[in-house]
Write a protein that holds these residues in place. Structure first.
Motif, mmCIF file in Angstrom:
data_model
loop_
_atom_site.group_PDB
_atom_site.id
_atom_site.type_symbol
_atom_site.label_atom_id
_atom_site.label_comp_id
_atom_site.label_asym_id
_atom_site.label_seq_id
_atom_site.Cartn_x
_atom_site.Cartn_y
_atom_site.Cartn_z
ATOM 1 N N MET A 195 58.895 17.350 3.181
ATOM 2 C CA MET A 195 60.217 17.048 2.617
ATOM 3 C C MET A 195 60.222 15.870 1.655
ATOM 4 S SD MET A 195 62.741 17.683 5.888
ATOM 5 C CE MET A 195 61.708 16.943 7.168
ATOM 6 N N LYS A 196 59.216 15.011 1.721
ATOM 7 C CA LYS A 196 59.199 13.806 0.901
ATOM 8 C C LYS A 196 59.003 14.153 -0.579
ATOM 9 C CE LYS A 196 56.764 9.359 0.539
ATOM 10 N NZ LYS A 196 56.310 9.392 -0.851
ATOM 11 N N GLY A 197 59.649 13.405 -1.439
ATOM 12 C CA GLY A 197 59.433 13.574 -2.878
ATOM 13 C C GLY A 197 60.261 14.699 -3.465
ATOM 14 N N ALA A 198 59.940 15.061 -4.690
ATOM 15 C CA ALA A 198 60.697 16.095 -5.409
ATOM 16 C C ALA A 198 60.374 17.462 -4.826
ATOM 17 C CB ALA A 198 60.341 16.054 -6.892
ATOM 18 N N GLY A 199 61.405 18.220 -4.507
ATOM 19 C CA GLY A 199 61.199 19.552 -3.958
ATOM 20 C C GLY A 199 60.825 19.510 -2.489
ATOM 21 N N THR A 200 60.965 20.649 -1.831
ATOM 22 C CA THR A 200 60.662 20.764 -0.404
ATOM 23 C C THR A 200 59.648 21.878 -0.204
ATOM 24 O OG1 THR A 200 62.934 20.113 0.125
ATOM 25 C CG2 THR A 200 61.678 21.159 1.881
ATOM 26 N N ASP A 201 58.642 21.632 0.622
ATOM 27 C CA ASP A 201 57.680 22.677 0.982
ATOM 28 C C ASP A 201 58.312 23.472 2.128
ATOM 29 O OD1 ASP A 201 55.633 24.251 1.887
ATOM 30 O OD2 ASP A 201 54.155 22.654 2.054
ATOM 31 N N ASP A 202 59.167 24.437 1.763
ATOM 32 C CA ASP A 202 59.932 25.176 2.770
ATOM 33 C C ASP A 202 59.043 26.010 3.680
ATOM 34 O OD1 ASP A 202 62.817 24.579 2.237
ATOM 35 O OD2 ASP A 202 62.259 25.276 0.248
ATOM 36 N N ASN A 203 57.955 26.546 3.152
ATOM 37 C CA ASN A 203 57.067 27.348 3.998
ATOM 38 C C ASN A 203 56.532 26.522 5.167
ATOM 39 O OD1 ASN A 203 57.351 29.657 2.448
ATOM 40 N ND2 ASN A 203 55.611 29.169 1.134
ATOM 41 N N LEU A 232 63.976 12.509 11.917
ATOM 42 C CA LEU A 232 63.715 13.864 11.430
ATOM 43 C C LEU A 232 65.037 14.550 11.076
ATOM 44 C CD1 LEU A 232 61.870 16.286 10.893
ATOM 45 C CD2 LEU A 232 61.960 16.812 13.344
ATOM 46 N N HIS A 233 66.031 14.371 11.925
ATOM 47 C CA HIS A 233 67.358 14.974 11.726
ATOM 48 C C HIS A 233 67.942 14.555 10.370
ATOM 49 C CE1 HIS A 233 71.687 15.671 12.400
ATOM 50 N NE2 HIS A 233 71.332 16.521 13.362
ATOM 51 N N SER A 234 67.901 13.250 10.086
ATOM 52 C CA SER A 234 68.503 12.756 8.837
ATOM 53 C C SER A 234 67.730 13.231 7.618
ATOM 54 C CB SER A 234 68.594 11.225 8.848
ATOM 55 O OG SER A 234 67.304 10.649 8.833
ATOM 56 N N MET A 235 66.412 13.383 7.755
ATOM 57 C CA MET A 235 65.622 13.834 6.607
ATOM 58 C C MET A 235 65.896 15.316 6.326
ATOM 59 S SD MET A 235 61.722 12.848 5.695
ATOM 60 C CE MET A 235 61.186 12.873 3.970
ATOM 61 N N ILE A 236 65.989 16.128 7.373
ATOM 62 C CA ILE A 236 66.333 17.548 7.193
ATOM 63 C C ILE A 236 67.711 17.665 6.552
ATOM 64 C CG2 ILE A 236 66.948 19.683 8.410
ATOM 65 C CD1 ILE A 236 64.770 18.929 10.487
ATOM 66 N N LYS A 237 68.659 16.855 7.051
ATOM 67 C CA LYS A 237 70.044 16.889 6.554
ATOM 68 C C LYS A 237 70.104 16.555 5.068
ATOM 69 C CE LYS A 237 74.618 15.395 8.090
ATOM 70 N NZ LYS A 237 75.335 14.517 9.039
ATOM 71 N N GLY A 238 69.294 15.594 4.645
ATOM 72 C CA GLY A 238 69.310 15.170 3.250
ATOM 73 C C GLY A 238 68.505 16.056 2.319
ATOM 74 N N ASP A 239 67.677 16.949 2.894
ATOM 75 C CA ASP A 239 66.727 17.696 2.059
ATOM 76 C C ASP A 239 66.999 19.195 2.006
ATOM 77 O OD1 ASP A 239 64.464 16.424 0.644
ATOM 78 O OD2 ASP A 239 63.347 18.145 1.415
ATOM 79 N N THR A 240 67.944 19.673 2.806
ATOM 80 C CA THR A 240 68.229 21.108 2.864
ATOM 81 C C THR A 240 69.738 21.335 2.795
ATOM 82 O OG1 THR A 240 68.269 21.056 5.292
ATOM 83 C CG2 THR A 240 66.157 21.583 4.254
ATOM 84 N N GLY A 241 70.158 22.592 2.742
ATOM 85 C CA GLY A 241 71.591 22.865 2.642
ATOM 86 C C GLY A 241 71.985 24.178 3.295
ATOM 87 N N GLY A 242 73.293 24.393 3.427
ATOM 88 C CA GLY A 242 73.842 25.657 3.889
ATOM 89 C C GLY A 242 73.463 26.037 5.307
ATOM 90 N N ASP A 243 73.423 27.358 5.568
ATOM 91 C CA ASP A 243 73.070 27.865 6.900
ATOM 92 C C ASP A 243 71.640 27.504 7.268
ATOM 93 O OD1 ASP A 243 75.543 28.996 7.317
ATOM 94 O OD2 ASP A 243 74.989 30.932 6.456
ATOM 95 N N TYR A 244 70.787 27.430 6.245
ATOM 96 C CA TYR A 244 69.388 27.025 6.459
ATOM 97 C C TYR A 244 69.339 25.635 7.095
ATOM 98 C CZ TYR A 244 64.569 25.815 4.891
ATOM 99 O OH TYR A 244 63.251 25.420 4.796
ATOM 100 N N ARG A 245 70.112 24.704 6.547
ATOM 101 C CA ARG A 245 70.167 23.349 7.102
ATOM 102 C C ARG A 245 70.724 23.368 8.520
ATOM 103 N NH1 ARG A 245 73.219 18.703 3.868
ATOM 104 N NH2 ARG A 245 75.011 20.052 4.168
ATOM 105 N N LYS A 246 71.812 24.112 8.739
ATOM 106 C CA LYS A 246 72.420 24.172 10.080
ATOM 107 C C LYS A 246 71.418 24.654 11.121
ATOM 108 C CE LYS A 246 77.100 25.223 8.452
ATOM 109 N NZ LYS A 246 78.038 26.352 8.254
ATOM 110 N N ALA A 247 70.656 25.704 10.770
ATOM 111 C CA ALA A 247 69.679 26.252 11.704
ATOM 112 C C ALA A 247 68.550 25.254 11.991
ATOM 113 C CB ALA A 247 69.095 27.543 11.141
ATOM 114 N N LEU A 248 68.054 24.591 10.949
ATOM 115 C CA LEU A 248 66.991 23.603 11.135
ATOM 116 C C LEU A 248 67.477 22.436 12.003
ATOM 117 C CD1 LEU A 248 65.483 23.482 7.538
ATOM 118 C CD2 LEU A 248 64.309 24.297 9.582
ATOM 119 N N LEU A 249 68.707 21.997 11.787
ATOM 120 C CA LEU A 249 69.254 20.888 12.581
ATOM 121 C C LEU A 249 69.422 21.294 14.038
ATOM 122 C CD1 LEU A 249 71.834 19.327 10.093
ATOM 123 C CD2 LEU A 249 69.580 18.429 10.726
#
Length: 257
Positions: A195-203, A232-249
């Motif tokens: 998650m760090k830096g530009a872009g997210t390695d979603d895979n 970890l929670h705050s980093m996911i929250k700041g780096d993802t969005g939508g239903d994808y973010r909700k599921a990861l959280l």
């Protein structure tokens, strides 16, 4: 598989990939991930490194059996056909899943000395010594070796590997060392850099969150908070969005801020 196929029709993108991963049994998910890493265009070394360095010998044996059942292929042969050099040799050792049990007190100093002679003490590097010792010893034994190595050389094992090796072999050796120290800490670091830096390695984010959520997520969260300046929670929250973010959280399970 009908429910998964139905979901694929209803969902899309990263959220769909995450849901499908969560609905796949852990061994089957590892098998599919490894197959895709080998059989796609090029080789996804990151997946090979992450799975084979972090699973127990028993899990590796289950993965090999499931791989043969699913694809009627030998995982070791497929890995050998797609990799080379010392990277391939260490993967093969990990696939053989024959790590020594417990701590061999009499070999701690000898192993540390052999690693020192293979790297810091000589011009050039004897990669085979790193491969043999790090691939075959138990995690408990290796932790003792790392302590002895630090006293002998003045370097942490990870520092020497960074200095003495390169490419996929370096990544695999580092992963083996980090998993010997702490599997949750290894995955905390993996998630951070996904998650760090530009872009997210979603895979990577999906693979780790899906495969560890029912294994050691609380430990990963604790290590993440200890190692980095956020949860970890705050980093996911700041780096993802939508239903994808909700599921990861939801998988993360709570905020340790």
């Amino acid at each position: 598989m009908d429910l998964i196929d139905d979901l694929k029709g209803e969902l899309g993108g990263k959220f769909e990939t995450l849901i499908v991963a969560l609905m796949t049994p852990p061994i089957a998910y590892d098998v599919t991930s490894l197959r895709n890493a080998i059989k796609g265009a090029g080789t996804d070394e990151k997946v090979l490194v992450e799975i084979l360095s972090s699973r127990t010998p028993e899990q590796v044996k289950d993965i090999i059996a499931a791989y043969r059942q699913e694809y009627d292929d030998d995982l070791e042969e497929d890995v050998c056909g797609d990799t080379s050099g010392h990277f391939k040799r260490l993967l093969v050792i990990l696939l053989q899943a024959n790590r020594q049990k417990g701590i061999q007190e009499g070999n701690i100093e000898a192993d540390a000395q052999a690693l020192f002679k293979a790297g810091e003490e000589k011009f050039g590097t004897d990669e085979q010594s790193f491969v043999t010792i790090l691939g075959n010893r138990s995690a408990e034994h290796l932790r003792k070796v790392f302590d002895a190595y630090m006293k002998m050389s003045g370097y942490e094992m990870e520092e020497s590997i960074q200095r003495e090796t390169s490419g996929p072999l370096r990544d695999l050796l580092l992963a083996v060392v980090k998993c010997a120290r702490s599997v949750p800490a290894y995955f905390a670091e993996t998630l951070y850099y996904a998650m760090k830096g530009a872009g997210t390695d979603d895979n990577t984010l999906i693979r780790v969150m899906a495969s560890r959520c029912e294994v050691d997520m609380m430990d990963i969260r604790n290590e993440f908070r200890r190692m980095f300046a956020c949860s970890l929670h705050s980093m996911i929250k700041g780096d993802t969005g939508g239903d994808y973010r909700k599921a990861l959280l939801l998988l993360c399970g709570g905020d340790d801020a």
